[in-house]
Design a protein around this motif. Structure first.
Motif, PDB file in Angstrom:
ATOM      1  N   ARG A  13     -68.476 -45.185  33.670  1.00  0.00           N
ATOM      2  CA  ARG A  13     -68.828 -46.745  33.797  1.00  0.00           C
ATOM      3  C   ARG A  13     -69.038 -47.475  32.432  1.00  0.00           C
ATOM      4  NH1 ARG A  13     -67.700 -48.385  38.801  1.00  0.00           N
ATOM      5  NH2 ARG A  13     -68.633 -47.131  40.183  1.00  0.00           N
ATOM      6  N   PRO A  14     -67.932 -47.787  31.600  1.00  0.00           N
ATOM      7  CA  PRO A  14     -68.005 -48.333  30.283  1.00  0.00           C
ATOM      8  C   PRO A  14     -68.553 -49.671  30.575  1.00  0.00           C
ATOM      9  CG  PRO A  14     -65.721 -48.241  30.858  1.00  0.00           C
ATOM     10  CD  PRO A  14     -66.387 -47.541  32.003  1.00  0.00           C
ATOM     11  N   ASP A  15     -68.897 -50.174  29.707  1.00  0.00           N
ATOM     12  CA  ASP A  15     -69.458 -51.696  29.480  1.00  0.00           C
ATOM     13  C   ASP A  15     -68.242 -52.643  30.208  1.00  0.00           C
ATOM     14  OD1 ASP A  15     -70.307 -54.362  29.045  1.00  0.00           O
ATOM     15  OD2 ASP A  15     -70.350 -54.174  26.873  1.00  0.00           O
ATOM     16  N   GLN A  16     -68.409 -53.417  31.381  1.00  0.00           N
ATOM     17  CA  GLN A  16     -67.511 -53.964  31.998  1.00  0.00           C
ATOM     18  C   GLN A  16     -67.267 -55.301  31.245  1.00  0.00           C
ATOM     19  OE1 GLN A  16     -65.233 -52.708  34.865  1.00  0.00           O
ATOM     20  NE2 GLN A  16     -65.745 -51.301  33.810  1.00  0.00           N
ATOM     21  N   THR A  17     -68.129 -55.744  30.425  1.00  0.00           N
ATOM     22  CA  THR A  17     -67.767 -56.925  29.837  1.00  0.00           C
ATOM     23  C   THR A  17     -66.613 -56.826  28.645  1.00  0.00           C
ATOM     24  OG1 THR A  17     -69.562 -56.653  28.183  1.00  0.00           O
ATOM     25  CG2 THR A  17     -70.111 -57.974  30.096  1.00  0.00           C
ATOM     26  N   ALA A  18     -66.494 -55.615  28.336  1.00  0.00           N
ATOM     27  CA  ALA A  18     -65.529 -55.583  27.411  1.00  0.00           C
ATOM     28  C   ALA A  18     -64.320 -54.469  27.734  1.00  0.00           C
ATOM     29  CB  ALA A  18     -66.212 -54.624  25.969  1.00  0.00           C
ATOM     30  N   TRP A  19     -64.650 -53.625  28.734  1.00  0.00           N
ATOM     31  CA  TRP A  19     -63.685 -52.439  29.298  1.00  0.00           C
ATOM     32  C   TRP A  19     -63.561 -52.897  30.760  1.00  0.00           C
ATOM     33  CZ3 TRP A  19     -60.553 -49.438  26.336  1.00  0.00           C
ATOM     34  CH2 TRP A  19     -61.028 -48.907  25.111  1.00  0.00           C
ATOM     35  N   LEU A  20     -62.573 -53.375  31.193  1.00  0.00           N
ATOM     36  CA  LEU A  20     -62.042 -53.602  32.484  1.00  0.00           C
ATOM     37  C   LEU A  20     -61.325 -52.201  33.130  1.00  0.00           C
ATOM     38  CD1 LEU A  20     -62.067 -56.081  34.416  1.00  0.00           C
ATOM     39  CD2 LEU A  20     -59.774 -56.481  33.379  1.00  0.00           C
ATOM     40  N   THR A  21     -62.082 -52.011  34.290  1.00  0.00           N
ATOM     41  CA  THR A  21     -61.310 -50.964  35.098  1.00  0.00           C
ATOM     42  C   THR A  21     -60.029 -51.370  35.502  1.00  0.00           C
ATOM     43  OG1 THR A  21     -63.608 -49.835  35.434  1.00  0.00           O
ATOM     44  CG2 THR A  21     -61.831 -49.286  36.856  1.00  0.00           C
TER      45      THR A  21
END
Length: 133
Positions: A7-15
């Motif tokens: 679960r990376p930072d979704q504001t920068a890394w988009l799954t």
């Protein structure tokens, strides 16, 4: 092997989904349209929104570079920067994780395993890393 999710930072890394339906998106076109809607500012020209949606489609439809990729993430903190796609794989190499098997890493998650690894008394010649890219 136990399953897990990063679960990376979704504001920068988009799954980047590996299959559809996924998280309420019926297909890759719906996902790409939402990415463009979510990541492009309202006042941006239609051409920018279209370019982001086309990029999202190209990424989600691309084949990972190696077999066994568990998850993919697209580095998209802002529009117009360098594009990066990270492919997450987990492989247990014989003898590489002697004191803690990969299942322990998967159960604890990368952050907890990383903290425990720094406190461990592993020989200095054996490097442990949770970096995937």
């Amino acid at each position: 092997m136990t399953s897990y999710r990063a679960r990376p930072d979704q504001t920068a890394w988009l799954t980047v989904p590996s299959e559809f339906p996924w998280n309420g998106f019926g297909d890759d076109v719906a996902w790409a349209a939402e990415v463009a809607q979510d990541r492009v500012v309202e006042e941006a020209p239609v051409a920018v929104r279209t370019a982001v949606a086309e990029s999202a489609l190209a990424i989600v439809r691309s084949t990972p570079p190696l077999p066994g990729v568990l998850e993919r993430f697209w580095w998209l903190p802002s529009i117009g920067g360098v594009g990066v796609v990270a492919h997450l794989s987990a492989v247990q190499l014989e003898g590489a994780l002697v004191s803690e098997p990969l299942d322990a890493f998967a159960l604890a998650g990368a952050g907890e395993w990383s903290r425990r690894s720094r406190r461990s008394k592993a020989p200095r010649s054996r490097k442990r890393s949770t970096a995937c890219c």
